[in-house]
Design a protein around this motif. Structure first.
Motif, short mmCIF file in Angstrom:
data_model
loop_
_atom_site.label_atom_id
_atom_site.label_comp_id
_atom_site.label_asym_id
_atom_site.label_seq_id
_atom_site.Cartn_x
_atom_site.Cartn_y
_atom_site.Cartn_z
N LYS A 149 21.77 12.04 -1.76
CA LYS A 149 22.30 10.84 -1.12
C LYS A 149 22.66 11.06 0.35
CE LYS A 149 23.91 8.61 -5.26
NZ LYS A 149 24.96 7.93 -5.95
N LYS A 209 18.60 3.35 6.77
CA LYS A 209 17.46 4.28 6.72
C LYS A 209 17.23 4.68 5.27
CE LYS A 209 18.99 6.28 11.05
NZ LYS A 209 19.57 7.49 11.64
N GLU A 210 15.97 4.69 4.85
CA GLU A 210 15.64 5.14 3.49
C GLU A 210 14.39 5.99 3.53
OE1 GLU A 210 15.52 2.36 0.26
OE2 GLU A 210 16.94 1.04 1.26
N TRP A 254 11.46 7.21 0.79
CA TRP A 254 10.87 7.10 -0.54
C TRP A 254 9.74 8.10 -0.62
CZ3 TRP A 254 10.51 2.06 -3.60
CH2 TRP A 254 11.65 1.27 -3.40
N GLU A 274 17.31 8.48 -3.39
CA GLU A 274 18.76 8.43 -3.26
C GLU A 274 19.48 9.17 -4.37
OE1 GLU A 274 20.52 4.46 -4.04
OE2 GLU A 274 18.44 3.89 -4.29
N LEU A 283 20.29 9.63 2.98
CA LEU A 283 20.10 8.19 3.11
C LEU A 283 21.27 7.59 3.88
CD1 LEU A 283 18.91 7.26 -0.47
CD2 LEU A 283 17.54 7.46 1.58
N ARG A 328 22.74 3.71 5.55
CA ARG A 328 22.67 2.30 5.18
C ARG A 328 21.41 1.62 5.68
NH1 ARG A 328 27.44 -1.20 7.20
NH2 ARG A 328 25.95 -2.27 8.50
N PRO A 375 13.06 5.40 -4.42
CA PRO A 375 13.79 6.05 -3.33
C PRO A 375 14.40 7.34 -3.85
CG PRO A 375 15.02 4.17 -4.15
CD PRO A 375 13.69 4.18 -4.88
#
Length: 103
Positions: free
Chosen positions: A16, A23-24, A26, A12, A19, A21, A10
């Motif tokens: 940060k 939703k991500e 990669w 992150e 991103l 909580r 990811p």
């Protein structure tokens, strides 16, 4: 998709702020561009924005949905797409000509 070997981690640690909580994003470089996955672990469909700067890409890029096998057009700054609840979008970005920008 991780079994295809094109996703590293990811993003992150890089930005940060992109991103949330539920939703991500990669992604990783691939031979002829950049591949990214947009994950929505929330209970509702959500728009996830993937700015090119997140991937350290500059200039216009073509975007292809790898699951739907569909070209999504050419972008200059980023793309925002709906992702279904507990769903994923798999995208590929490749460098484009400046004449090809259409959104």
């Amino acid at each position: 998709f991780c079994s295809l070997g094109f996703l590293e981690k990811p993003l992150e640690n890089q930005l940060k702020d992109f991103l949330k909580r539920d939703k991500e994003i990669w992604g990783s470089e691939v031979i002829d561009g950049y591949a990214a996955l947009l994950f929505n672990s929330g209970n509702n469909t959500a728009n996830i924005t993937a700015p090119l700067e997140l991937f350290k890409l500059k200039g216009p890029h073509k975007v292809r949905d790898l699951i739907l096998h569909k070209d999504l057009g050419t972008i200059e700054k980023g793309i925002s797409l709906p992702v279904e609840s507990h769903g994923v979008r798999a995208l590929k970005f490749t460098k484009a000509n400046t004449e090809e920008i259409n959104f």
